[in-house]
Design a protein around this motif. Structure first.
Motif, PDB file in Angstrom:
ATOM      1  N   TYR A 199       0.856  -1.193   0.000  1.00  0.00           N
ATOM      2  CA  TYR A 199       0.000   0.000   0.000  1.00  0.00           C
ATOM      3  C   TYR A 199       0.887   1.236   0.000  1.00  0.00           C
ATOM      4  CZ  TYR A 199       0.994   0.668   4.974  1.00  0.00           C
ATOM      5  OH  TYR A 199       1.633   0.875   6.163  1.00  0.00           O
ATOM      6  N   ALA A 200       0.250   2.423  -0.270  1.00  0.00           N
ATOM      7  CA  ALA A 200       1.051   3.642  -0.418  1.00  0.00           C
ATOM      8  C   ALA A 200       1.019   4.527   0.817  1.00  0.00           C
ATOM      9  CB  ALA A 200       0.556   4.440  -1.625  1.00  0.00           C
ATOM     10  N   ARG A 201      -0.173   4.829   1.310  1.00  0.00           N
ATOM     11  CA  ARG A 201      -0.298   5.838   2.380  1.00  0.00           C
ATOM     12  C   ARG A 201      -1.177   5.407   3.535  1.00  0.00           C
ATOM     13  NH1 ARG A 201      -0.378   8.329  -2.510  1.00  0.00           N
ATOM     14  NH2 ARG A 201      -2.419   7.372  -2.713  1.00  0.00           N
ATOM     15  N   ASP A 202      -2.272   4.712   3.256  1.00  0.00           N
ATOM     16  CA  ASP A 202      -3.347   4.533   4.233  1.00  0.00           C
ATOM     17  C   ASP A 202      -3.060   3.327   5.141  1.00  0.00           C
ATOM     18  OD1 ASP A 202      -5.706   4.421   5.624  1.00  0.00           O
ATOM     19  OD2 ASP A 202      -6.961   4.750   3.863  1.00  0.00           O
ATOM     20  N   GLU A 203      -2.268   3.601   6.184  1.00  0.00           N
ATOM     21  CA  GLU A 203      -1.820   2.511   7.058  1.00  0.00           C
ATOM     22  C   GLU A 203      -2.993   1.859   7.797  1.00  0.00           C
ATOM     23  OE1 GLU A 203       1.289   3.626   9.763  1.00  0.00           O
ATOM     24  OE2 GLU A 203       1.172   1.711  10.798  1.00  0.00           O
ATOM     25  N   ALA A 204      -3.948   2.686   8.256  1.00  0.00           N
ATOM     26  CA  ALA A 204      -5.088   2.140   9.002  1.00  0.00           C
ATOM     27  C   ALA A 204      -5.896   1.199   8.112  1.00  0.00           C
ATOM     28  CB  ALA A 204      -5.967   3.272   9.514  1.00  0.00           C
ATOM     29  N   ALA A 205      -6.115   1.600   6.863  1.00  0.00           N
ATOM     30  CA  ALA A 205      -6.863   0.742   5.949  1.00  0.00           C
ATOM     31  C   ALA A 205      -6.109  -0.559   5.692  1.00  0.00           C
ATOM     32  CB  ALA A 205      -7.108   1.483   4.631  1.00  0.00           C
ATOM     33  N   ALA A 206      -4.792  -0.463   5.511  1.00  0.00           N
ATOM     34  CA  ALA A 206      -3.979  -1.660   5.265  1.00  0.00           C
ATOM     35  C   ALA A 206      -4.054  -2.598   6.464  1.00  0.00           C
ATOM     36  CB  ALA A 206      -2.533  -1.261   4.979  1.00  0.00           C
ATOM     37  N   ARG A 207      -3.975  -2.014   7.654  1.00  0.00           N
ATOM     38  CA  ARG A 207      -4.035  -2.838   8.862  1.00  0.00           C
ATOM     39  C   ARG A 207      -5.389  -3.554   8.962  1.00  0.00           C
ATOM     40  NH1 ARG A 207      -3.386   0.699  13.264  1.00  0.00           N
ATOM     41  NH2 ARG A 207      -1.426   1.460  12.429  1.00  0.00           N
ATOM     42  N   GLY A 208      -6.464  -2.829   8.600  1.00  0.00           N
ATOM     43  CA  GLY A 208      -7.801  -3.434   8.642  1.00  0.00           C
ATOM     44  C   GLY A 208      -7.924  -4.616   7.686  1.00  0.00           C
ATOM     45  N   VAL A 209      -7.394  -4.471   6.477  1.00  0.00           N
ATOM     46  CA  VAL A 209      -7.462  -5.570   5.503  1.00  0.00           C
ATOM     47  C   VAL A 209      -6.609  -6.749   5.987  1.00  0.00           C
ATOM     48  CG1 VAL A 209      -7.008  -6.278   3.117  1.00  0.00           C
ATOM     49  CG2 VAL A 209      -7.892  -3.982   3.587  1.00  0.00           C
ATOM     50  N   ALA A 210      -5.436  -6.446   6.534  1.00  0.00           N
ATOM     51  CA  ALA A 210      -4.562  -7.515   7.040  1.00  0.00           C
ATOM     52  C   ALA A 210      -5.278  -8.315   8.131  1.00  0.00           C
ATOM     53  CB  ALA A 210      -3.262  -6.924   7.572  1.00  0.00           C
ATOM     54  N   GLU A 211      -6.038  -7.637   8.989  1.00  0.00           N
ATOM     55  CA  GLU A 211      -6.792  -8.335  10.041  1.00  0.00           C
ATOM     56  C   GLU A 211      -7.845  -9.249   9.429  1.00  0.00           C
ATOM     57  OE1 GLU A 211      -6.348  -8.807  13.206  1.00  0.00           O
ATOM     58  OE2 GLU A 211      -4.488  -7.697  12.815  1.00  0.00           O
ATOM     59  N   ARG A 212      -8.503  -8.770   8.371  1.00  0.00           N
ATOM     60  CA  ARG A 212      -9.534  -9.600   7.719  1.00  0.00           C
ATOM     61  C   ARG A 212      -8.893 -10.847   7.091  1.00  0.00           C
ATOM     62  NH1 ARG A 212     -12.377  -5.795   3.666  1.00  0.00           N
ATOM     63  NH2 ARG A 212     -13.725  -7.579   3.260  1.00  0.00           N
ATOM     64  N   VAL A 213      -7.702 -10.682   6.532  1.00  0.00           N
ATOM     65  CA  VAL A 213      -6.994 -11.834   5.949  1.00  0.00           C
ATOM     66  C   VAL A 213      -6.664 -12.846   7.052  1.00  0.00           C
ATOM     67  CG1 VAL A 213      -4.806 -12.562   4.906  1.00  0.00           C
ATOM     68  CG2 VAL A 213      -6.061 -10.602   3.965  1.00  0.00           C
ATOM     69  N   ARG A 214      -6.151 -12.347   8.170  1.00  0.00           N
ATOM     70  CA  ARG A 214      -5.770 -13.255   9.267  1.00  0.00           C
ATOM     71  C   ARG A 214      -6.993 -13.941   9.863  1.00  0.00           C
ATOM     72  NH1 ARG A 214      -2.441  -8.497  10.921  1.00  0.00           N
ATOM     73  NH2 ARG A 214      -0.500  -8.763   9.753  1.00  0.00           N
TER      74      ARG A 214
END
Ligand code: NAP
Length: 245
Positions: A34-49
């Motif tokens: 991802y480029a900028r949106d760390e919170a969004a990336a973290r949210g997607v990573a949680e959904r993957v896990r």
């Protein structure tokens, strides 16, 4: 059989986010760029896990060699050699007539949508040749529509992505790497707000044979299929998922 390890660029939002979750459900460990949106990336990573797959998020600009390389270096450290790449991170710049596009926007669109895809493909191929793998480039129906008055320069980069897909598929078939593209039509993501027209998917509905814009989950299914064993004889294909446009 070892799990598939797949890099998804632009995985924090939109089509990329839906792809990360879909691939997790289909048995992939996911490296989310991802480029900028760390919170969004973290949210997607949680959904993957939450569906039982491993996920690492890497903040990196894919249009820079160091950024693209860092995504794959992290993948190697965390999960081992990658077996899949979804080249998805893309930008359009503002909607408008070609004559009014700034040089800065022209350069950015080419850098992210084309150079970024080339850099990620190159690194993926260096890892996959010998062991095999699959690449899906996210293109756009704009590649054949041309998108007059909206973003002809963006459409041109996507046409280049289609050519990259066909050429690489032929070059890499003999070493066991499949390369395909998915070409979405207008899809409900943040991209339209970013180009200055958040209601574009709703307004476009009357022009689309199926009568509505697509949803990110309708694109991610096609991407996951192209990475799967069911697509083992499919390479060099540009698969249009555009509601008939
Ligand atoms: P989106 O919602 O705007 O998300 C774009 C993603 O790309 C975000 O995760 C963003 O990261 C990331 N990104 C942008 N620039 C980057 C860079 N330089 N380096 C790394 N990551 C970067 O976009 P989308 O609509 O899902 O589009 C995804 C792909 O589908 C693009 O290639 C687009 O051209 C293609 N497509 C979209 C549509 C459509 O109607 N939406 C139609 C046809 C094709 P941050 O969240 O950190 O900013």
């Amino acid at each position: 059989m070892s799990r598939q390890v797949t890099v998804v660029t632009g995985g924090s939002r939109g089509i990329g986010a839906a792809t990360c979750v879909r691939l997790a459900r289909d048995g992939h460990d996911v490296v989310l760029g991802y480029a900028r949106d760390e919170a969004a990336a973290r949210g997607v990573a949680e959904r993957v896990r939450s569906v039982g797959s491993r996920c690492v998020a890497v903040r990196a600009d894919t249009s820079e060699e160091a950024g693209a390389e860092r995504i794959f270096d992290t993948a190697l450290e965390e999960f081992g050699r990658v077996s899949g790449l979804v080249n998805n991170a893309g930008v359009t710049g503002p909607l408008g007539a070609f004559a009014d596009v700034s040089t800065e926007d022209l350069r950015r669109v080419v850098d992210v949508n084309l150079l970024g895809y080339l850099l990620c493909c190159r690194r993926a191929v260096r890892e996959m040749r010998g062991s095999g793998g699959a690449i899906v480039n996210v293109s756009s129906a704009a590649a054949t529509l041309g998108s007059p008055g909206e973003y002809v320069h963006y459409a041109a980069t996507k046409a280049a992505v289609d050519t990259l897909t066909v050429g690489l598929a032929k070059e890499l078939g003999p070493v066991g790497v499949r390369v395909n593209a998915v070409s979405p039509g207008i899809t409900e993501t943040d991209m339209h707000a970013a180009m200055g027209d958040p209601d574009r998917p709703v307004r476009a509905a009357s022009r689309i044979p199926l009568g509505r814009a697509g949803r990110p989950e309708e694109i991610s299914g096609a991407i996951s299929w192209l990475l799967s064993a069911d697509a083992s004889y499919t390479t060099g294909t540009v698969l249009r998922v555009a509601g008939g446009m």
